[in-house]
Design an enzyme around this catalytic site. Structure first.
Site, mmCIF file in Angstrom:
data_model
loop_
_atom_site.group_PDB
_atom_site.id
_atom_site.type_symbol
_atom_site.label_atom_id
_atom_site.label_comp_id
_atom_site.label_asym_id
_atom_site.label_seq_id
_atom_site.Cartn_x
_atom_site.Cartn_y
_atom_site.Cartn_z
ATOM 1 N N CYS A 9 3.674 -16.171 -13.427
ATOM 2 C CA CYS A 9 3.097 -17.469 -13.104
ATOM 3 C C CYS A 9 4.241 -18.400 -12.730
ATOM 4 C CB CYS A 9 2.313 -18.030 -14.293
ATOM 5 S SG CYS A 9 1.148 -19.331 -13.779
ATOM 6 N N LYS A 16 -10.070 -16.265 -15.669
ATOM 7 C CA LYS A 16 -9.345 -17.156 -16.569
ATOM 8 C C LYS A 16 -9.957 -18.548 -16.445
ATOM 9 C CE LYS A 16 -4.800 -19.112 -17.522
ATOM 10 N NZ LYS A 16 -3.359 -19.013 -17.261
ATOM 11 N N LYS A 29 -10.326 -14.387 -20.197
ATOM 12 C CA LYS A 29 -9.513 -15.255 -21.035
ATOM 13 C C LYS A 29 -10.065 -16.671 -21.024
ATOM 14 C CE LYS A 29 -4.951 -17.240 -21.032
ATOM 15 N NZ LYS A 29 -3.734 -17.387 -20.312
HETATM 16 C C1 PBG Z 1 0.061 -19.754 -17.830
HETATM 17 C C2 PBG Z 1 -0.679 -19.228 -19.004
HETATM 18 C C3 PBG Z 1 -1.414 -19.947 -19.968
HETATM 19 C C4 PBG Z 1 -1.803 -19.014 -20.941
HETATM 20 C C5 PBG Z 1 -1.332 -17.769 -20.528
HETATM 21 N N1 PBG Z 1 -0.651 -17.917 -19.311
HETATM 22 C C6 PBG Z 1 -1.680 -21.382 -20.121
HETATM 23 C C7 PBG Z 1 -2.359 -22.124 -19.070
HETATM 24 O O1 PBG Z 1 -2.935 -21.567 -18.132
HETATM 25 O O2 PBG Z 1 -2.308 -23.346 -19.178
HETATM 26 C C8 PBG Z 1 -2.562 -19.326 -22.198
HETATM 27 C C9 PBG Z 1 -2.344 -18.407 -23.347
HETATM 28 C C10 PBG Z 1 -2.738 -18.931 -24.675
HETATM 29 O O3 PBG Z 1 -3.267 -20.045 -24.810
HETATM 30 O O4 PBG Z 1 -2.521 -18.197 -25.649
HETATM 31 N N2 PBG Z 1 -0.591 -19.822 -16.634
#
Ligand code: PBG
Length: 325
Positions: free
Chosen positions: A120, A196, A249
């Protein structure tokens, strides 16, 4: 003939019966443990909102990876919070960057442990968004997926066993697959964060990964929590683009989505029990309001029952120990 004739309690009367008719089982092989790497040496900085979770320098992350492997966890998911952040996320494309160093160090110390690298831009950008930001504040999808592909190739070269794009840009799985193949890494799987959601449950993670957006929110790329049909659409697109595993997720509030996805595809389905789900249980347990072990096992069993083949969880090493005891 007396009533009731059917008595479901007959097969519930002893532990032996309950074990024999149990439909869902947790196995150590299903768990992936997230790790957070930060710059420095001998750094073990507690994440306040996630008791028992630490930001670790490369030397320390290796220790926790070893411990997880020794406990029987088959894979870790690596997140990096590099010191240098800029608009182009150059720390993430740098072959000597923090994530690459950590991947190489973990693979050297425990070659059997699978290292999944989260791909990311948010941890490496100064604005904290998961893609490039245009002057008008919008996220530039098509230039972002080129950078994400570069990041994925970089982590694969460092030794990652799988790359896991979590940005939610359109077309990024295809872009990553193409770049890995051209780079001679046709054998590296892609674990797509396919469905997600823009969730309130990521709050504690953003402290651990130092990845909170500096302005706005992620709702123009992460999914609306109300949409299950669209989640199936996202997942099918990612499979078409070449995803080897697909993820839903968060997990707990989206069990129906996990079930729909499990029924819609043939690839393994991964569910991510996210930071907020972890912290809720920890906070209630710390106050004596809930039995931590029972609550953890119940949430994970529910996620499995919904259809998840694999589960990413901050409880992974603990659960694997419980399961082996
Ligand atoms: C980054 C990412 C996030 C999570 C995993 N990869 C946070 C977001 O999208 O803000 C969340 C994981 C968690 O809350 O345990 N893109």
């Amino acid at each position: 003939m007396g009533f009731p004739r059917e008595r479901p309690r007959r097969t519930r009367q002893s532990d032996a019966w309950r074990r024999m008719v149990r439909e869902t089982h947790l196995t150590p092989d299903a768990f992936i443990y997230p790790l957070f790497v930060v710059p420095g040496r001998a750094v073990r900085h507690a994440v306040e909102s996630m008791p028992g979770i630490f930001q670790l320098s490369v030397d320390e992350v290796v220790k926790d990876a070893k411990a997880a492997a020794a406990a029987g966890v088959p894979a870790v998911l690596l997140f990096a919070a590099p010191a240098h952040k800029d608009a182009r996320a150059s720390s993430a494309t740098d072959p000597k960057g923090l994530a690459s160093q950590a991947i190489a160090a973990i693979k050297e110390a425990c070659p059997q442990l699978l290292v999944w690298a989260d791909v990311c831009l948010c941890g490496a950008t100064d604005h904290g968004h998961c893609g490039h930001v245009l002057p008008n504040g919008a996220i530039d999808n098509d230039s972002s997926i080129q950078t994400l592909a570069e990041v994925a190739l970089n982590y694969t070269r460092a030794g990652a066993d799988a790359v896991a794009p979590s940005d939610m840009m359109d077309g990024r799985v295809a872009a990553i697959r193409a770049r890995l193949d051209e780079g001679g890494h046709a054998g590296t799987p892609i674990v797509a964060y396919a469905a997600k959601f823009a969730s309130a449950f990521y709050g504690p993670f953003r402290e651990a990964a130092e990845s909170a957006p500096a302005f706005g929110d992620r709702r123009s790329y992460q999914m609306d929590p109300a949409n299950a049909r669209e989640a199936v659409r996202e997942v099918l697109l990612d499979v078409q683009e070449g995803a080897d595993l697909v993820m839903v997720k968060p997990a707990g509030p989206y069990l129906d989505v996990i079930r729909r996805v499990r029924d819609a595809v043939r690839v393994p389905v991964v569910a991510y029990q996210v930071s907020g789900e972890f912290s809720l249980i920890k906070a209630a347990a710390a106050r004596g309001w809930i039995d931590e072990r029972a609550a953890v096992l119940e949430t994970l069993t529910g996620i499995r029952r919904a259809g998840a083949d694999l589960i990413i969880s901050y409880f992974a090493p603990q659960v694997v120990q419980w399961l082996r005891a």
